[in-house]
Design a protein around this motif. Structure first.
Motif, PDB file in Angstrom:
ATOM      1  N   UNK A  50      34.207  36.035  56.854  1.00 40.51           N
ATOM      2  CA  UNK A  50      32.769  37.093  56.666  1.00 40.51           C
ATOM      3  C   UNK A  50      33.339  38.405  56.439  1.00 40.51           C
ATOM      4  N   UNK A  51      34.202  39.033  57.661  1.00 37.16           N
ATOM      5  CA  UNK A  51      34.507  40.324  57.524  1.00 37.16           C
ATOM      6  C   UNK A  51      34.986  40.861  56.243  1.00 37.16           C
ATOM      7  N   UNK A  52      36.109  40.007  55.674  1.00 35.14           N
ATOM      8  CA  UNK A  52      36.799  40.306  54.373  1.00 35.14           C
ATOM      9  C   UNK A  52      35.725  40.406  53.244  1.00 35.14           C
ATOM     10  N   UNK A  53      34.558  39.714  53.292  1.00 38.16           N
ATOM     11  CA  UNK A  53      33.754  39.772  52.117  1.00 38.16           C
ATOM     12  C   UNK A  53      33.043  41.257  52.326  1.00 38.16           C
ATOM     13  N   UNK A  54      32.906  41.526  53.633  1.00 37.74           N
ATOM     14  CA  UNK A  54      32.163  42.784  53.754  1.00 37.74           C
ATOM     15  C   UNK A  54      33.180  43.942  53.733  1.00 37.74           C
ATOM     16  N   UNK A  55      34.457  43.694  53.625  1.00 36.41           N
ATOM     17  CA  UNK A  55      35.164  44.941  53.164  1.00 36.41           C
ATOM     18  C   UNK A  55      35.278  44.984  51.735  1.00 36.41           C
ATOM     19  N   UNK A  72      32.899  44.290  49.771  1.00 31.88           N
ATOM     20  CA  UNK A  72      31.440  44.789  49.362  1.00 31.88           C
ATOM     21  C   UNK A  72      31.238  46.299  49.389  1.00 31.88           C
ATOM     22  N   UNK A  73      31.957  46.753  50.729  1.00 34.37           N
ATOM     23  CA  UNK A  73      31.933  48.347  50.892  1.00 34.37           C
ATOM     24  C   UNK A  73      32.919  49.054  50.359  1.00 34.37           C
ATOM     25  N   UNK A  74      34.162  48.464  50.190  1.00 32.60           N
ATOM     26  CA  UNK A  74      35.292  49.431  49.858  1.00 32.60           C
ATOM     27  C   UNK A  74      35.665  49.232  48.379  1.00 32.60           C
ATOM     28  N   UNK A  75      35.318  48.043  47.678  1.00 28.74           N
ATOM     29  CA  UNK A  75      35.671  47.649  46.414  1.00 28.74           C
ATOM     30  C   UNK A  75      34.524  47.633  45.483  1.00 28.74           C
ATOM     31  N   UNK A  76      33.583  46.830  45.775  1.00 27.63           N
ATOM     32  CA  UNK A  76      32.260  46.717  44.808  1.00 27.63           C
ATOM     33  C   UNK A  76      31.359  47.896  44.897  1.00 27.63           C
ATOM     34  N   UNK A  77      31.007  48.477  46.267  1.00 30.67           N
ATOM     35  CA  UNK A  77      30.203  49.606  46.339  1.00 30.67           C
ATOM     36  C   UNK A  77      30.901  50.720  47.085  1.00 30.67           C
ATOM     37  N   UNK A  78      31.962  51.387  46.719  1.00 35.66           N
ATOM     38  CA  UNK A  78      32.399  52.274  47.481  1.00 35.66           C
ATOM     39  C   UNK A  78      31.626  53.558  47.835  1.00 35.66           C
ATOM     40  N   UNK A  79      30.389  53.845  46.725  1.00 38.52           N
ATOM     41  CA  UNK A  79      29.743  54.769  46.897  1.00 38.52           C
ATOM     42  C   UNK A  79      28.668  54.725  48.219  1.00 38.52           C
ATOM     43  N   UNK A  95      44.894  46.237  49.234  1.00 35.94           N
ATOM     44  CA  UNK A  95      46.213  45.354  49.335  1.00 35.94           C
ATOM     45  C   UNK A  95      46.057  44.431  50.594  1.00 35.94           C
ATOM     46  N   UNK A  96      45.192  44.628  51.747  1.00 37.25           N
ATOM     47  CA  UNK A  96      44.885  43.571  52.544  1.00 37.25           C
ATOM     48  C   UNK A  96      44.223  42.547  52.216  1.00 37.25           C
ATOM     49  N   UNK A  97      42.898  42.897  51.287  1.00 41.40           N
ATOM     50  CA  UNK A  97      42.180  41.719  50.806  1.00 41.40           C
ATOM     51  C   UNK A  97      43.160  40.848  49.902  1.00 41.40           C
ATOM     52  N   UNK A  98      44.048  41.130  49.080  1.00 36.64           N
ATOM     53  CA  UNK A  98      44.879  40.640  48.220  1.00 36.64           C
ATOM     54  C   UNK A  98      45.823  39.708  49.054  1.00 36.64           C
ATOM     55  N   UNK A  99      46.442  40.312  50.112  1.00 36.01           N
ATOM     56  CA  UNK A  99      47.177  39.521  51.017  1.00 36.01           C
ATOM     57  C   UNK A  99      46.582  38.553  51.679  1.00 36.01           C
ATOM     58  N   UNK A 100      45.190  38.854  52.305  1.00 37.23           N
ATOM     59  CA  UNK A 100      44.388  37.673  52.791  1.00 37.23           C
ATOM     60  C   UNK A 100      44.200  36.581  52.059  1.00 37.23           C
ATOM     61  N   UNK A 101      43.880  36.919  50.649  1.00 38.71           N
ATOM     62  CA  UNK A 101      43.561  35.907  49.671  1.00 38.71           C
ATOM     63  C   UNK A 101      42.317  36.062  49.170  1.00 38.71           C
ATOM     64  N   UNK A 155      40.797  38.767  47.906  1.00 39.35           N
ATOM     65  CA  UNK A 155      40.712  39.754  47.067  1.00 39.35           C
ATOM     66  C   UNK A 155      41.346  39.225  45.818  1.00 39.35           C
ATOM     67  N   UNK A 156      41.932  37.921  46.013  1.00 43.76           N
ATOM     68  CA  UNK A 156      42.157  37.127  44.478  1.00 43.76           C
ATOM     69  C   UNK A 156      41.135  36.311  43.921  1.00 43.76           C
ATOM     70  N   UNK A 157      39.954  36.355  44.535  1.00 35.14           N
ATOM     71  CA  UNK A 157      38.726  35.581  44.066  1.00 35.14           C
ATOM     72  C   UNK A 157      37.969  36.712  43.361  1.00 35.14           C
ATOM     73  N   UNK A 158      37.194  36.052  42.323  1.00 32.82           N
ATOM     74  CA  UNK A 158      36.089  36.996  41.551  1.00 32.82           C
ATOM     75  C   UNK A 158      35.138  37.350  42.275  1.00 32.82           C
ATOM     76  N   UNK A 159      34.341  38.243  41.721  1.00 33.69           N
ATOM     77  CA  UNK A 159      33.159  38.739  42.617  1.00 33.69           C
ATOM     78  C   UNK A 159      32.155  37.782  42.958  1.00 33.69           C
ATOM     79  N   UNK A 160      32.001  36.788  41.978  1.00 34.69           N
ATOM     80  CA  UNK A 160      31.022  35.869  42.168  1.00 34.69           C
ATOM     81  C   UNK A 160      31.353  34.839  43.349  1.00 34.69           C
ATOM     82  N   UNK A 161      32.762  34.683  43.153  1.00 38.52           N
ATOM     83  CA  UNK A 161      33.230  33.624  44.298  1.00 38.52           C
ATOM     84  C   UNK A 161      33.219  34.405  45.805  1.00 38.52           C
ATOM     85  N   UNK A 162      33.578  35.492  45.863  1.00 37.29           N
ATOM     86  CA  UNK A 162      33.507  36.117  47.243  1.00 37.29           C
ATOM     87  C   UNK A 162      32.244  36.308  47.714  1.00 37.29           C
TER      88      UNK A 162
END
Length: 296
Positions: free
Chosen positions: A135-140, A142-149, A177-183, A185-192
């Motif tokens: 869950x934490x990585x979906x929040x990251x 959302x906050x840093x990639x999807x809605x950085x504002x 980078x950490x999202x990609x390494x975790x895995x 970040x390799x999913x689509x927005x809808x999948x996350x």
């Protein structure tokens, strides 16, 4: 209180009984940390929750639940692992919130899960891992990639405009980078977002008919889950996570309020705002009657 001492502690039990305090550093001043007292290093308070990160809030809630004497250091110093929170305890630095919890449980011979069956303890661990490792990585995201504002709203009044800009720039790159390494970040927005919904729904379903995750009394896992959900309930303004919880999973909101009211009577004073009181190196101690006292 019975105490156990791990073999890797650099001081002998006899030494620690005689030493009045250890030394921590704050800027250029020496800060006295009494024996058997946690000095909790964290990134700083948030505007609507007592931390900008779920993990320091988890660890500080654990200290309050376990009634362990502690003080905070809000100097933004990172651990040897480059993360927050971390702590010093009787002169020993310990990094990672869960390693801190495990160390303190062993030292003080604590069992906040007393009364739980082996199966319940296994479920509690699974809930913590779901929360902190998924869950934490979906929040990251959302906050840093999807809605950085959204970080502008969260950090306004906490950092300067330039500091916010640099934080978003530098931390945003690291998170990507950490999202990609975790895995994740390799999913689509809808999948996350689908993963986030299922994780939140699982936590909500676990709470059905109960005040806390494992029953009528709070246990160790509640510290981690409360720390994470506090970000969603109070600090992820305008996010899909916040909307989903308030509109579809109100028992998660009610749960956060119960935890806040039980362990954080000083919540407003610990949030950056009109009622904020700087508690850097204030000593928090606990009475047998579950009361909390503090002094500078």
């Amino acid at each position: 209180m019975k105490r156990k001492h791990q073999d890797d502690i650099i001081f002998s039990p006899r030494y620690k009984q005689r030493i009045a305090c250890s030394i921590s550093r704050k800027r250029k001043q020496d800060v006295l940390v009494p024996a058997d007292t946690v000095c909790l290093f964290q990134i700083g308070r948030g505007p609507w929750a007592p931390s900008l990160s779920p993990f320091p809030l988890k660890l500080e809630t654990f200290l309050r639940m376990a009634k362990i004497q502690y003080m905070n250091d809000h100097s933004h110093r990172m651990s040897s692992k480059g993360k927050t929170p971390w702590m010093t305890f009787n002169g020993q630095p310990i990094a990672d919130s869960q390693f801190c919890v495990e160390h303190l449980k062993t030292y003080f011979d604590l069992d906040l899960d007393k009364g739980l069956s082996k199966e319940q303890c296994a479920v509690a661990r699974a809930m913590r891992e779901l929360t902190e490792e998924n869950l934490y990585w979906t929040m990251c995201y959302e906050s840093f990639i999807k809605r950085p504002q959204s970080l502008d709203i969260l950090l306004k009044g906490v950092f300067s405009s330039f500091a916010i800009f640099m934080f978003k720039l530098l931390v945003g790159v690291v998170v990507r980078i950490e999202l990609w390494g975790h895995g994740m970040g390799r999913h689509s927005d809808e999948e996350i977002w689908s993963i986030a919904q299922r994780d939140l729904q699982a936590l909500s379903d676990t709470l059905v008919g109960k005040a806390f995750l494992m029953g009528d009394k709070p246990s160790e896992v509640d510290c981690a889950v409360f720390g994470m959900l506090s970000m969603v309930v109070w600090q992820m303004k305008g996010s899909r996570h916040e909307t989903f919880v308030y509109e579809s999973l109100p028992n998660l909101v009610e749960y956060c309020h119960r935890m806040r009211d039980r362990f954080w009577p000083d919540w407003q004073q610990q949030c950056i705002g009109d009622h904020y009181v700087d508690d850097s190196h204030k000593l928090y101690s606990f009475t047998p009657e579950n009361g909390c006292t503090s002094s500078h």
